[in-house]
Structure formats: C-alpha cells, structure tokens
Motif scaffolding. Structure first.
Motif, short mmCIF file in Angstrom:
data_model
loop_
_atom_site.label_atom_id
_atom_site.label_comp_id
_atom_site.label_asym_id
_atom_site.label_seq_id
_atom_site.Cartn_x
_atom_site.Cartn_y
_atom_site.Cartn_z
N ARG A 222 46.12 33.94 35.05
CA ARG A 222 45.94 35.39 35.04
C ARG A 222 44.54 35.70 34.53
NH1 ARG A 222 51.13 37.48 31.89
NH2 ARG A 222 49.65 39.12 31.47
N LYS A 223 43.86 36.61 35.22
CA LYS A 223 42.54 37.04 34.80
C LYS A 223 42.69 38.33 34.02
CE LYS A 223 39.99 34.87 38.48
NZ LYS A 223 38.96 35.02 39.52
N LEU A 224 42.42 38.26 32.74
CA LEU A 224 42.55 39.42 31.87
C LEU A 224 41.17 39.89 31.43
CD1 LEU A 224 45.47 38.26 29.58
CD2 LEU A 224 45.60 39.69 31.60
N LYS A 225 41.03 41.19 31.32
CA LYS A 225 39.79 41.78 30.83
C LYS A 225 40.16 42.69 29.67
CE LYS A 225 35.63 43.76 32.74
NZ LYS A 225 35.02 44.35 33.94
N ILE B 203 43.91 46.28 28.04
CA ILE B 203 43.94 45.01 28.73
C ILE B 203 44.15 45.28 30.21
CG2 ILE B 203 45.15 42.82 29.00
CD1 ILE B 203 45.89 43.02 26.06
N GLU B 204 43.15 44.90 31.01
CA GLU B 204 43.22 45.07 32.45
C GLU B 204 43.48 43.70 33.08
OE1 GLU B 204 39.56 46.81 33.63
OE2 GLU B 204 39.96 48.69 32.60
N GLU B 205 44.41 43.67 33.98
CA GLU B 205 44.75 42.41 34.65
C GLU B 205 44.36 42.50 36.11
OE1 GLU B 205 48.58 39.49 35.34
OE2 GLU B 205 48.82 41.37 34.27
N LYS B 206 43.55 41.56 36.54
CA LYS B 206 43.14 41.52 37.93
C LYS B 206 44.09 40.60 38.68
CE LYS B 206 38.27 42.42 37.29
NZ LYS B 206 36.91 41.99 37.60
N GLU B 207 44.62 41.12 39.77
CA GLU B 207 45.56 40.34 40.57
C GLU B 207 44.93 40.00 41.91
OE1 GLU B 207 49.29 42.23 41.05
OE2 GLU B 207 49.50 42.68 38.94
#
Length: 57
Positions: free
Chosen positions: A11-14, A27-31
């Motif tokens: 998972r790519k978290l920002k 916390i933004e998650e890129k899917e």
C-alpha cells in the motif's frame, strides 16, 4: 471466502500534517486502478458493434 494463498499487496500511503493542529495527520492512500473490467467491457462493446453493424446498412 477463504483464499489458499495470501495476496502480497503493498500500500502506498502519504502522511500529511494538518495545518494549525497538534499531532494530527491526514493519511492518503493511493490505489492502483484495475483496468481489467474496463478492457473486458470494451471488448464486449466492440464485438456487439461488429455483430450489429452490417444489420444497420
């Protein structure tokens, strides 16, 4: 539903701090997009157009 093998998904978290707050973060998650459904739909639409195109003329 039970799966026999585990899916290894990264998972790519920002993490961004919220302005004017103390110890608060967004916390933004890129899917990744799953294009397989769209490709399947496009192929079915193309087959239908080819099948019914000669009947129009």
């Amino acid at each position: 539903m039970i799966f026999d093998k585990e899916q290894d998904m990264q998972r790519k978290l920002k993490v961004k701090p919220i302005a004017d707050s103390y110890n608060s973060y967004v916390i933004e998650e890129k899917e990744k997009r799953d294009w397989s459904g769209n490709i399947y739909l496009g192929c079915v639409a193309a087959i239908l157009v080819i099948a019914f195109l000669p009947d129009v003329f």
